[in-house]
Enzyme design. Structure first.
Site, mmCIF file in Angstrom:
data_model
loop_
_atom_site.group_PDB
_atom_site.id
_atom_site.type_symbol
_atom_site.label_atom_id
_atom_site.label_comp_id
_atom_site.label_asym_id
_atom_site.label_seq_id
_atom_site.Cartn_x
_atom_site.Cartn_y
_atom_site.Cartn_z
ATOM 1 N N CYS A 384 -10.355 11.734 -5.069
ATOM 2 C CA CYS A 384 -10.407 11.676 -6.530
ATOM 3 C C CYS A 384 -9.662 10.428 -6.972
ATOM 4 C CB CYS A 384 -9.837 12.935 -7.172
ATOM 5 S SG CYS A 384 -8.065 13.196 -6.892
ATOM 6 N N HIS A 549 -3.577 15.583 -14.792
ATOM 7 C CA HIS A 549 -2.573 14.764 -14.122
ATOM 8 C C HIS A 549 -2.844 13.300 -14.434
ATOM 9 C CE1 HIS A 549 -5.986 15.364 -11.367
ATOM 10 N NE2 HIS A 549 -5.781 14.115 -10.981
#
Length: 628
Positions: A384, A549
């Site tokens: 990611c 995040h």
């Protein structure tokens, strides 16, 4: 069986080649539009004839657009460095021609990128320290100069000769009124996603020449005419069945007004007989343009009715509109007969759309169509943007499934896309990160998902392993890089908030980030990084959980690994999904992976986990679930 395999292999190669040709033109379509606007306005037959301003269009079509195509082709092979050498080589092929050198650019641009890539592969490690920039600049300049001369002396004349042959062939078809027959090839090829390659790789160069000489060209409307697809979709609106009929009105708007022709391809894949409608419709449209002297001044891209009208010169509106209307009518009439005569079968729109996606993914490149043998699978990477949240949970969930299945010697880890190791065999990433993932690890097989937890990655890979006769299924311990010790400082009871009222997604993310700031895990700038990350790709991971995040550039804002947990019993809107639990993440190294592994395991193994989390009456309940 062998013949079928060979046929599929040829089809895949054609799709890859077609997509590559299209990929050189589509990123630069704005330049075509700019040239078309200037031409439509200021040439002698334009809306605002102006000899002085019309001079601006000449260099664009002669130099700018071919250079952009050559640069894009070189860059596709070898990034910016390949693009520079590709553009230099393209200048050589342009200099030796008196016609727009689109085809020449499509040849020498990728050739330039390929040559400089091979040079770097051979000599990069042999360059003395401190001389890298000097060697890189001179090698690109020298190689580019050589290729420019080659393009000027050899490739340019060959392209001019091919152009002459093609032009003569087209003129013969036009002179004997057979030009409509090209629709027999064009319409089926569009369904195989060669539409852009045909339009921009073949018709656009011919059309540009005709447009310069005659002020318009019908070749711009052979593939771009929205009529055949429009008529077929209208027939589905009236005579289709089930989901196909229900979705057809939306497809009509996207296709006819938005110009996205790919939207109607699944409807034909669902009933291939409909090719018998769009082929005659395309032929009738071309015939109308030929008889009434219609055409466009420049490419209509996307192929919407608005783009067609915008690129129509004075005097051609009647012919162009009639060509669209006739193509629509013919397609509608034939499609209606086919649909009314068709009985319900097992082929659904969803199946056709799945086939379409599979065809498009195969066309992306060999990495998509070349599967690693089950017996050879050793290293799987979940990737990611930052490598700290969604990929960590996805890797943990897959790792646990592999462990239970007894598959040995397979490492499942996670990382940021920019840090994918060179020996990665299979890379799993979000579909919105596809281009970056493929660029970072071209050697790997790529699997793209929309959800890191709810996906069929395990089914795909486990089936491959089981079916591979050379693959042994063992009960040995799978490679597991997740730390075994839980640090109580990562998640404190004070970091968990329950029973919160539903608010906007952005406000919920700020709240999760503020808890991390207050706990001295991160600096305040980390909250902005969390919002940036959400704009790039949603952090919703499935089963009612989102894990906001920071992005990869925010690691300097993290002081210590920590987590925050927010419970919203009525949910937070994450696009098309609803999250009831938000887990704010700040991670240094692998310190936070224990909790993420626990969460992934819990969500994967406990169907009732989301209900337990969103109905928990105390922070202690959530704390125990996450940490034990």
């Amino acid at each position: 069986m062998n013949e079928n395999a060979q046929s599929n292999g040829v089809q895949e190669k054609v799709q890859v080649f077609g997509r590559f040709l299209s990929g050189m033109v589509m990123p630069n379509i704005g330049a075509f539009i700019a040239w078309g606007i200037l031409t439509a306005l200021f040439i002698p037959t334009g809306w605002l004839p102006n000899a002085y301003l019309a001079k601006a269009s000449g260099p664009m079509v002669q130099w700018l657009i071919p250079l952009l195509i050559g640069f894009t082709g070189g860059r596709a092979i070898y990034d910016h460095r390949g693009g520079v050498v590709g553009a230099i080589a393209t200048a050589g092929v342009i200099a030796g021609a008196d016609i727009p050198m689109f085809l020449g650019a499509m040849i020498v641009g990728p050739l330039g990128g390929y040559c400089i890539k091979k040079f770097d592969d051979a000599f990069q490690e042999k360059i003395p320290a401190g001389f890298e920039m000097l060697v890189n600049n001179f090698s690109a300049g020298i190689l580019g100069a050589i290729l420019a001369v080659l393009a000027y002396v050899v490739i340019g004349p060959i392209v001019l000769a091919l152009n002459t042959v093609l032009k003569n062939a087209v003129e013969v078809l036009v002179s004997i009124n057979l030009i409509p027959l090209v629709s027999i090839i064009v319409e089926p090829a569009k369904i195989l996603f060669l539409n852009n390659a045909i339009n921009h790789g073949i018709f656009t160069p011919i059309g540009i020449q005709e447009s310069q000489n005659f002020g318009k060209s019908l070749f711009f409307l052979i593939e771009a005419n929205p009529g055949p697809g429009f008529g077929m979709l209208l027939a589905y609106c009236l005579f289709g069945k089930g989901a196909a009929k229900g979705s057809a009105p939306g497809a009509v708007i996207i296709h006819f007004l938005g110009g996205i022709h790919e939207i109607y391809f699944p409807y034909i894949l669902m009933r291939p007989k409909l090719l018998l409608a769009v082929i005659p419709a395309g032929m009738c449209g071309v015939f109308t343009l030929n008889v009434l002297n219609g055409g466009l001044i420049a490419p209509a891209s996307p192929g919407s009715i608005f783009a067609v009208l915008a690129m129509t010169p004075k005097g051609a509106y009647f012919a162009n509109i009639l060509a669209v209307v006739i193509a629509t009518a013919v397609s509608f009439a034939i499609s209606s007969v086919i649909l009314k005569a068709s009985k319900d079968d097992d082929t659904s729109l969803e199946t056709a759309q799945a086939d379409m996606k599979a065809m498009k993914s195969r066309a992306k490149g060999t990495a998509q169509s070349t599967a690693i043998k089950g017996s050879e699978i050793r290293k799987i990477i979940y990737a990611c943007d930052a490598g700290m949240g969604s990929s960590a949970m996805g890797a943990s969930a897959l790792r646990n499934k592999f462990k239970k299945a007894g598959f040995a010697n397979v490492s499942v880890t996670n990382c940021a896309i920019e840090n994918i190791p060179a020996d990665a065999q299979i890379v799993v990433s979000h579909e919105k990160l596809a281009e970056r993932a493929e660029k970072a690890s071209p050697q790997a097989e790529h699997i793209f998902v929309t959800d890191f937890l709810q996906n069929n990655v395990f089914d795909i890979l486990s089936e491959r392993i089981k079916n591979d006769s050379a693959s042994a299924i063992s009960t040995e311990e799978i490679v597991d890089d997740t730390p075994a010790v839980f640090d109580s400082n990562l998640l404190k009871l004070s970091n968990i908030k329950i029973g919160l009222d539903s608010i906007a997604k952005e406000d919920a993310i700020k709240m999760a980030g503020q808890i991390l700031v207050d706990g001295s895990y991160v600096n305040s700038g980390y909250i902005d990084a969390m919002l940036r990350r959400e704009e790039q790709v949603s952090t919703y991971i499935g089963k009612g959980v989102a894990i906001p995040h920071g992005d990869n550039d925010a690691k300097g804002e993290i002081k210590a690994s920590g987590l925050s947990v927010l419970q919203f019993p009525n949910g937070i809107n994450f696009g098309d999904e609803t999250a009831y639990i938000l887990i704010g993440i700040a991670g240094i190294g692998n310190e936070h992976l224990t909790i993420l592994s626990n969460i992934a395991t819990m969500l994967d193994e406990n169907e009732n986990a989301v209900n337990i989390l969103k109905n928990a009456k105390s922070a202690q309940e959530i704390y125990d679930l996450f940490t034990k």
